[in-house]
Scaffold this motif. Structure first.
Motif, short mmCIF file in Angstrom:
data_model
loop_
_atom_site.label_atom_id
_atom_site.label_comp_id
_atom_site.label_asym_id
_atom_site.label_seq_id
_atom_site.Cartn_x
_atom_site.Cartn_y
_atom_site.Cartn_z
N ALA A 2 0.90 -1.29 0.07
CA ALA A 2 -0.01 0.07 0.18
C ALA A 2 0.90 1.23 -0.07
O ALA A 2 0.49 2.28 -0.79
CB ALA A 2 -1.02 -0.17 1.21
N ARG A 3 1.93 1.28 0.94
CA ARG A 3 2.83 2.51 0.83
C ARG A 3 3.69 2.43 -0.66
O ARG A 3 3.67 3.67 -0.94
CB ARG A 3 3.94 2.35 1.91
CG ARG A 3 3.26 2.43 3.47
CD ARG A 3 4.14 2.28 4.44
NE ARG A 3 5.75 3.09 4.31
CZ ARG A 3 5.57 4.40 4.58
NH1 ARG A 3 4.66 4.70 5.34
NH2 ARG A 3 6.63 5.02 4.48
N GLU A 4 3.68 1.51 -1.23
CA GLU A 4 4.48 1.57 -2.64
C GLU A 4 3.44 2.23 -3.63
O GLU A 4 3.87 3.12 -4.54
CB GLU A 4 4.98 0.24 -3.00
CG GLU A 4 5.67 0.52 -4.23
CD GLU A 4 6.26 -0.93 -4.77
OE1 GLU A 4 6.71 -1.27 -6.10
OE2 GLU A 4 6.65 -1.73 -3.99
N LEU A 5 2.11 1.68 -3.52
CA LEU A 5 1.25 2.50 -4.28
C LEU A 5 1.02 3.66 -4.02
O LEU A 5 0.51 4.45 -4.85
CB LEU A 5 -0.20 1.68 -4.17
CG LEU A 5 -0.17 0.40 -4.71
CD1 LEU A 5 -1.43 -0.35 -4.59
CD2 LEU A 5 -0.08 0.40 -6.37
N GLY B 31 7.52 4.05 -1.98
CA GLY B 31 8.45 2.84 -2.44
C GLY B 31 9.73 3.08 -2.36
O GLY B 31 10.55 2.17 -1.79
N LYS B 32 9.93 4.01 -2.45
CA LYS B 32 11.70 4.38 -2.36
C LYS B 32 12.23 4.30 -0.88
O LYS B 32 13.35 3.86 -0.57
CB LYS B 32 11.88 5.71 -3.09
CG LYS B 32 11.97 5.66 -4.66
CD LYS B 32 12.52 7.01 -5.26
CE LYS B 32 12.38 6.79 -6.67
NZ LYS B 32 12.73 8.21 -7.52
N GLU B 33 11.15 5.11 -0.05
CA GLU B 33 11.46 5.03 1.38
C GLU B 33 11.66 3.75 1.89
O GLU B 33 12.39 3.32 2.89
CB GLU B 33 10.55 5.94 1.87
CG GLU B 33 10.60 7.31 1.58
CD GLU B 33 9.32 8.15 2.25
OE1 GLU B 33 8.86 7.50 3.23
OE2 GLU B 33 9.30 9.27 1.97
N ASP B 34 10.64 2.56 1.59
CA ASP B 34 10.85 1.45 2.09
C ASP B 34 11.44 0.29 1.50
O ASP B 34 11.65 -0.79 1.71
CB ASP B 34 9.15 0.85 2.11
CG ASP B 34 8.25 1.83 2.85
OD1 ASP B 34 8.72 2.36 3.70
OD2 ASP B 34 6.97 1.73 2.45
N MET B 35 12.09 1.01 0.25
CA MET B 35 12.98 -0.34 -0.42
C MET B 35 13.99 -0.80 0.51
O MET B 35 14.44 -1.87 0.38
CB MET B 35 13.79 0.57 -1.63
CG MET B 35 14.48 -0.20 -2.75
SD MET B 35 15.08 0.82 -3.80
CE MET B 35 13.70 1.39 -4.47
N ALA B 36 14.47 0.04 1.41
CA ALA B 36 15.47 -0.48 2.19
C ALA B 36 15.13 -1.83 3.19
O ALA B 36 15.92 -2.50 3.69
CB ALA B 36 16.39 0.36 3.11
N LEU B 37 13.94 -1.76 3.26
CA LEU B 37 13.26 -2.55 4.37
C LEU B 37 13.12 -4.11 3.75
O LEU B 37 13.13 -5.10 4.67
CB LEU B 37 11.78 -2.06 4.92
CG LEU B 37 11.74 -0.78 5.46
CD1 LEU B 37 10.18 -0.43 5.62
CD2 LEU B 37 12.45 -0.69 6.86
N THR B 38 13.13 -4.34 2.47
CA THR B 38 12.89 -5.31 2.05
C THR B 38 14.13 -5.67 0.94
O THR B 38 14.04 -6.65 0.04
CB THR B 38 11.80 -5.74 1.29
OG1 THR B 38 11.42 -4.67 0.13
CG2 THR B 38 10.55 -5.63 2.21
N THR C 175 9.50 4.47 11.86
CA THR C 175 9.95 5.72 10.87
C THR C 175 8.93 6.64 10.82
O THR C 175 9.11 7.80 10.97
CB THR C 175 10.36 5.17 9.70
OG1 THR C 175 11.34 4.33 9.63
CG2 THR C 175 10.79 6.45 9.04
N LEU C 176 7.74 6.29 10.54
CA LEU C 176 6.44 7.13 10.69
C LEU C 176 5.97 7.70 12.02
O LEU C 176 5.75 8.86 12.11
CB LEU C 176 5.11 6.19 10.13
CG LEU C 176 3.90 7.05 10.11
CD1 LEU C 176 3.95 8.24 9.23
CD2 LEU C 176 2.75 6.07 9.71
#
Length: 981
Positions: free
Chosen positions: A715-718, A722-729, A778-779
Motif C-alpha cells: 500500500a505504501r508503494e502504491l 516505495g523508495k523510502e521502504d526499499m531498504a526494508l525489503t 519511521t512514521l
C-alpha cells in the motif's frame, strides 16, 4: 597293479542289438530331438510335436523359421490361417514355450535373440494369438485367489510369467497397424462367415475392453507383488489404449484395402465398441488424426462417417468439435473472441464441417443441436466456424433463426437458464441474424415484426435480472440496425450499450466468416524460414582455430620452469597462427571434472518458467534463480501482456506458502519482494485476495505476518513511498563497500548477537514482521519529531526574542517535496482497508477472545498495518470518513487487550496517533470532531489514563509508549480546540 594289465583286444557292441544296453538306448532316444535341424521339419504336426517336447533354443528357432509366413518350404502351411492345427501351435507356443524362453530372450539382447522374438511376435499377431495371450493372463490372474494370496504369485515365480505374458501381449499389439494387418489376413479367407466371426471375436477382445480390463488387473497384481517400480503398460491405461486403438482404425481407413465396403463396415463395428470404453475424445482424435490436422485425405472418412448410426454420429461429431477446439483454438493468435478478422483456422474448420454436413442431414441437425446445447459454453470462434458451415443451406439458416429466436424469448428459458448459457445464445442469434440479413434480408424483416421477436424483447426487458434485460437490449438494437432506417432505429440510452462488451455484441451481426480450405488446418512449419536460409560455410582459418580449440592439452605439472627463448626460435614460429585466449569459466576451476555442472539453469524469462522454478524445490540452483528474479520479472511483465494478470493468484499462492527448504540467505526479503510485486501489479484483486488469505488461509504465524507486511508495504508503494521502504525489503547478495570496510569488528553476527545480548525485544522475533515494525517506527518519528520541536520551541521563550534565519529561495525549493501520484486512494477502501476490518469483525465474532489473531505476535502487526494503509491513503481520500469511523470502532474494542501487553498498547497508541495525524487538516479535523467526537474523547480519556498511570519499567519500549501517549494527548487537544473555535 593296473600297469601290468595290457589290453589285447577291444570289441564294441552295436547299438541296434536287442541285447544292448537299455540305458544307452534311452539316452539316445532323448537326445534324438536335439539333433533335429530346420530341414528335418516335414509338416505342421512335426513342428507341433517339437514345440511340445521341451525344445532347445536351436530347435525353437528352426520351428519358428519354418512357421514364418514368408517361408516357402513349409508346404503352404499358414499359421495365420486360423485352422485347428494353427490354433494348437499357437496355444503350445503361448502356454509352453513363452514362459520358458521369453525372459531368456530378453536377457540375451543380441541379434539372434531379437530375431527370434520378432518371429514369435509375428506368428502371434492374429486373432488366435491375442485370444490365447489374454486367456493365459486370465489364468495367471485367477491364481491370486489361492489361499496364499499374492505371496504364492511372488514365491512360486508366477509373477515373472505374468509379467512375461503382459509384455508379450503388449509387443504383439504395439504396432499402429496391427488391426489393419489382421484384417488384411482375414480378407484372404474365402469363407465370409468365418471371416466375420473371427472379426467379431477381435472386436470383443479389443473394442469391448477385454484386453484392457485383463491387462489392468494384471498390472495391479504385479504392482502389489513387486518391490520395484515398473513402467505401466499402455494396455492398462485407458487413455493410451483408446488412442492406440483409434490410431489402428485410422490406418484401416487410410491404407489401401481389398474390399473397401467390408473394411468400412469392420471399422464401424470396432469404433462403436471402442466408444463405450469411456475415452471418446482420445479415440476420435486418433481415428480422425489426418482430418483434424488437415493433412489427410477426407474421402475415406466421409464415406466411413456416413455408415455410422445416428447416435454414433452425434458422439463422433461432438468429440470432433471438442478436439478441433483443443487443437486449433487454443493456439489461435486472436485475443478477442469477437474480432472481426477471421483467422484461417475458423475457415478451415468451417470447410471441414461443411464437407461432413453437405450431403448428410443428420450431421446438420447434430450441429444445430450442438449450437444450442453443448456449444453454447464453447469458444465463440468455434461457434462462428459451425455457423459458417451451416448457413450455406438457406433452409437450415431460416429454421435455425426461427427456433433460436423462439427459445431466446421463452419465459421459462429466461427464468431458469444460467446467464452464461443465455449470453452464448445471444451471440449465436446475433451471428445468425447477420448471415440471414446478407443472404435473405426479407426473412430478417419479417422476423423483426413477428410475434416471437416481439415477445422475446418484451419478456427480456421485463425480466428481474438486469443482465438478462441487457441481452434483450442487445438483440433489439442489433435487429433495429439491420432493418430500420437510421432515423427510426431503436436506441437504449444506457452505459451497457456504449461499453466495450456492448460494442462487441453489436458487432457480431457484421461478422462474415468465409469457407476456407481444409489445408488451412495444417500446422505451420516453424523452421521453414530457417531451412531456406543458406548456411555460411566456415573458412579454412576458422576451421583451423576450431580444431585447435578442440584439442585437449596434456596435463602439466604444478611446478613450472621458466626458460629463456632465443629470438631465433620466435622467428621460426612466426608462420604459426596465433589464437585468442578462450574465455574463462568459473566451473572449470573445480579440480574434479565429474562434479562440474554444465547444464546450468537459466533465469526465468516467462511467468510460466517462474512458476515452475518456484515449485521445483528439489533443484536448488533453479529454485534460487526463480526466487531471486521473481520480483523484477513480475514487475517487468506487469507493464505489458496478460501473463501476470492470468497467473497472479498462482504466484501469490506459491509465494505465500513457500518454505525455506535450503536455508537461502535473505529468503524472507526475496519472498516479500515477489509478493509485493504481485500486489502492486493487481492492487484491487490481490489486495482482497491477501486480506482473505490472512484470515481464512491455513498458514503459520510467520506466513500471516508476511501477508500483513505485503499489504502494508504494498500500500505504501502504491501511495508513492516505495523508495523510502526499499531498504526494508532490499536483498544484497554481495556486501556493499561500507559493509566490507566495517567487516572486522568485535560484534557478533546478528543471529549470535541476538542470542547473547541482554536486550530482549518486546515483540517476538518474527521475520515477516520486521519490515512493518521498522516502517511504523519511521512514521512514528516523523509524526512526533515536529511535535517535540514545537514543544521545545514553546518552552524556549517568547518569539520576539528568537533569532530567525531566512533561507534562500533555491534552498527552499530543494527541500520542498514534489506531489506524488497516489494510486492507492482509488482502491484503498475496497481492496485493502475494509476487507481487513470487515473480516476482522467476522473472525472475532466467530472465535471470540480465543482467536490466535489476538495474540501479541499478530495483533500489533495487524494494527500497525492498518495504520500504515490509512496513512498511505492520505487526507484527500474520498472514503476517509468511513475508514476513520471503522478504525475508531476497532481501536475502542481492542482497549482491554492492551492491559498488561506492552506491544499491543504501543500498536494501539500508534494507530490512534496515525488516525489523528491523517485527519489533522482543518476540514478533516472539523469533520472528525463533528462525526466521531464521542469516540475521539473516549479514546482520549483512555490515553490520559495511560499517561497518568504510567508504564512499568524504564526501558526503551516503555519510553516509546509514553511518547506515543503524549503525542495522542496533544493531537486530541488540538481537535478539541479546533472544534471549540
Amino acid at each position: 597293479m593296473d600297469e601290468l594289465l595290457v589290453p589285447l583286444k577291444t570289441t564294441t557292441k552295436p547299438r541296434s542289438s536287442p541285447g544292448g544296453n537299455v540305458e544307452s538306448h534311452l539316452l539316445d532316444s532323448k537326445q534324438q530331438p536335439l539333433k533335429r535341424s530346420r530341414g528335418e521339419i516335414k509338416s505342421p504336426e512335426h513342428a507341433l510335436e517339437i514345440l511340445g517336447s521341451r525344445p532347445q533354443q536351436e530347435d525353437l528357432r528352426a520351428v519358428l523359421q519354418w512357421l514364418h509366413p514368408s517361408n516357402g518350404s513349409n508346404n503352404g502351411f499358414n499359421v495365420h490361417g486360423q485352422t485347428l492345427l494353427a490354433s494348437q501351435i499357437i496355444h503350445t507356443l503361448v502356454n509352453d514355450v513363452l514362459p520358458d524362453y521369453w525372459s531368456l530372450l530378453n536377457l540375451e539382447q543380441n541379434e539372434q535373440s531379437r530375431a527370434t522374438m520378432d518371429t514369435m511376435i509375428l506368428i502371434l499377431s492374429n486373432v488366435s494369438g491375442i485370444s490365447m495371450l489374454t486367456s493365459r493372463l486370465k489364468t495367471l490372474i485367477r491364481r491370486k485367489d489361492a489361499p496364499e494370496g499374492n505371496h504364492s504369485i511372488r514365491d512360486s515365480g508366477q509373477a515373472e510369467a505374468l509379467a512375461s505374458a503382459v509384455v508379450m501381449l503388449e509387443s504383439v499389439l504395439k504396432p499402429w497397424d496391427v488391426v489393419y494387418t489382421i484384417w488384411s489376413r482375414l480378407c484372404g479367407t474365402s469363407d465370409l462367415t468365418r471371416r466375420w466371426l473371427l472379426w467379431k471375436e477381435l472386436v470383443a477382445l479389443l473394442g469391448s475392453g477385454r484386453v484392457l480390463s485383463t491387462a489392468s488387473e494384471a498390472e495391479a497384481i504385479l504392482g502389489k507383488s513387486s518391490h520395484q517400480i515398473r513402467e505401466r503398460t499402455k494396455l492398462a491405461d485407458g487413455s493410451r489404449y483408446c488412442f492406440w486403438l483409434g490410431r489402428n482404425l485410422n490406418r484401416m481407413l487410410v491404407l489401401p484395402r481389398v474390399d473397401e465396403d467390408d473394411a468400412r463396415k469392420a471399422c464401424v463395428q470396432m469404433l462403436e465398441r471402442a466408444l463405450t470404453l469411456g475415452h471418446v475424445d482420445q479415440t476420435i482424435e486418433a481415428t480422425f488424426e489426418g482430418v483434424l490436422s488437415g493433412t489427410g485425405d477426407l474421402g475415406p472418412f466421409l464415406s466411413f462417417h456416413k455408415t455410422l448410426k445416428a447416435s454414433t454420429k452425434k458422439t463422433v461429431i461432438y468429440s470432433l468439435l471438442r478436439n478441433l477446439a483443443k487443437i486449433h483454438m487454443n493456439t489461435s493468435s486472436d485475443s478477442a473472441a469477437g474480432d472481426v478478422a477471421s483467422p484461417k483456422s475458423i475457415g478451415g474448420i468451417a470447410a471441414l464441417l461443411y464437407r461432413f454436413s453437405e450431403d448428410d442431414e443428420d450431421i446438420a441437425k447434430i450441429l444445430v443441436e450442438w449450437l444450442s446445447n453443448d456449444g453454447i459454453i464453447q469458444d465463440l470462434r468455434m461457434r462462428r466456424a459451425t455457423i459458417a458451415a451451416l448457413v450455406e443451406n438457406l433452409d437450415i439458416l431460416k429454421s435455425t433463426v426461427t427456433d433460436t429466436l423462439r427459445t431466446f424469448g421463452d419465459k421459462l428459458y429466461i427464468k431458469h437458464t444460467p446467464v452464461l448459457h443465455q449470453e452464448g445464445m445471444t451471440e449465436n442469434l446475433l451471428l445468425l441474424l447477420g448471415y440471414a440479413h446478407r443472404k435473405v434480408p426479407l426473412q430478417v424483416a419479417e422476423s423483426a415484426r413477428s410475434s416471437p421477436y416481439l415477445n422475446a424483447i418484451s419478456n427480456r426487458l421485463a425480466a428481474s435480472s438486469h443482465r438478462v434485460s441487457v441481452l434483450g437490449m442487445y438483440l433489439g438494437t442489433a435487429m433495429s440496425r439491420l432493418v430500420d432506417p437510421p432515423e427510426r432505429r431503436m436506441n437504449f440510452d444506457s452505459e451497457e450499450m456504449t461499453s466495450s462488451q456492448g460494442r462487441r455484441y453489436l458487432s457480431l451481426t457484421e461478422l462474415q466468416d468465409q469457407l476456407g480450405s481444409i489445408d488451412d488446418l495444417r500446422p505451420k512449419e516453424a523452421n521453414s524460414e530457417l531451412s531456406n536460409c543458406p548456411m555460411k560455410k566456415p573458412t579454412a582459418k576458422e576451421n583451423e582455430s576450431k580444431e585447435a580449440y578442440r584439442r585437449k592439452a596434456p596435463s602439466e605439472s604444478k611446478v613450472i620452469s621458466i626458460e629463456e627463448i632465443d629470438d631465433e626460435s620466435e622467428s621460426e614460429d612466426e608462420d604459426l597462427p596465433i589464437y585468442a585466449k578462450p574465455d574463462s569459466d568459473a566451473s572449470d576451476s573445480d579440480e574434479d571434472p565429474t562434479v562440474i555442472e554444465r547444464n546450468k539453469p537459466t533465469a526465468p524469462v516467462y511467468i510460466d518458467d517462474l512458476l515452475s522454478g518456484l515449485r521445483d524445490t528439489d533443484n536448488y540452483d533453479r529454485h534460487l534463480l526463480a526466487l531471486t528474479h521473481a520480483s523484477p520479472l513480475i514487475r517487468r511483465k506487469a507493464a505489458f501482456g496478460t501473463e501476470v494478470t492470468d497467473n497472479c493468484e498462482d504466484l501469490a499462492n506459491i509465494l505465500t506458502g513457500l518454505g525455506d527448504k535450503w536455508n537461502v540467505e535473505q529468503f524472507q526479503e526475496l519472498r516479500v519482494q515477489g509478493m509485493i510485486a504481485v500486489l502492486v501489479a493487481q492492487p484491487l484483486e490481490m489486495g482482497q485476495w491477501f486480506s482473505r488469505t490472512y484470515f481464512n488461509g491455513d498458514y503459520s504465524i510467520q506466513q500471516r505476518a508476511t501477508v500483513l507486511t505485503t499489504l502494508g508495504l504494498g500500500a505504501r508503494e502504491l501511495a508513492g513511498y516505495g523508495k523510502e521502504d526499499m531498504a526494508l525489503t532490499k536483498s544484497n547478495p554481495q556486501p556493499s563497500s561500507k559493509d566490507a570496510a566495517s567487516f572486522p569488528s568485535k560484534q557478533l553476527p546478528p543471529k549470535l548477537h541476538a542470542l547473547y545480548t541482554s536486550e530482549k525485544p518486546a515483540l517476538p522475533d518474527i521475520p515477516g514482521a520486521k519490515a512493518v515494525h521498522t516502517a511504523s517506527r519511521t512514521l512514528e518519528q516523523a509524526i512526533l519529531q515536529p511535535m517535540a520541536l514545537q514543544a521545545a520551541d514553546a518552552l524556549s521563550g517568547p518569539n520576539a526574542l528568537k533569532v530567525r534565519t531566512f533561507s534562500s529561495r533555491i534552498e527552499v525549493e530543494k527541500r520542498r517535496t514534489k506531489p506524488i501520484p497516489n494510486a492507492l486512494a482509488k482502491v484503498v477502501a475496497e481492496g485493502f482497508f475494509f476487507p481487513l476490518t470487515g473480516r476482522w469483525g467476522m473472525h472475532v465474532q466467530s472465535y471470540g477472545t480465543t482467536s490466535p489473531l489476538l495474540t501479541p505476535p499478530l495483533l500489533p502487526l495487524f494494527l500497525k498495518t492498518l495504520a500504515l494503509i490509512l496513512h498511505a491513503s492520505g487526507p484527500s481520500t474520498l472514503p476517509l470518513p468511513l475508514m476513520t469511523t471503522e478504525f475508531l470502532t476497532l481501536l475502542l474494542s481492542l482497549r482491554p487487550h492492551a492491559t498488561g501487553a506492552l506491544p499491543v498498547m504501543e500498536a494501539l497508541l500508534f494507530a490512534f496517533l496515525t488516525l489523528l495525524e491523517v485527519n489533522g487538516a482543518s476540514d478533516q479535523g472539523r469533520r472528525l470532531a463533528a462525526e466521531n467526537g464521542k469516540a475521539v474523547l473516549e479514546m482520549g480519556e483512555w490515553v490520559d489514563g495511560v499517561v497518568v498511570r504510567g508504564v512499568r519499567g524504564d526501558g526503551e519500549e516503555e519510553g516509546r509508549v509514553l511518547a506515543l501517549a503524549a503525542g495522542c494527548v496533544g493531537r486530541v487537544r488540538e481537535v478539541v480546540e479546533r472544534e471549540e473555535r
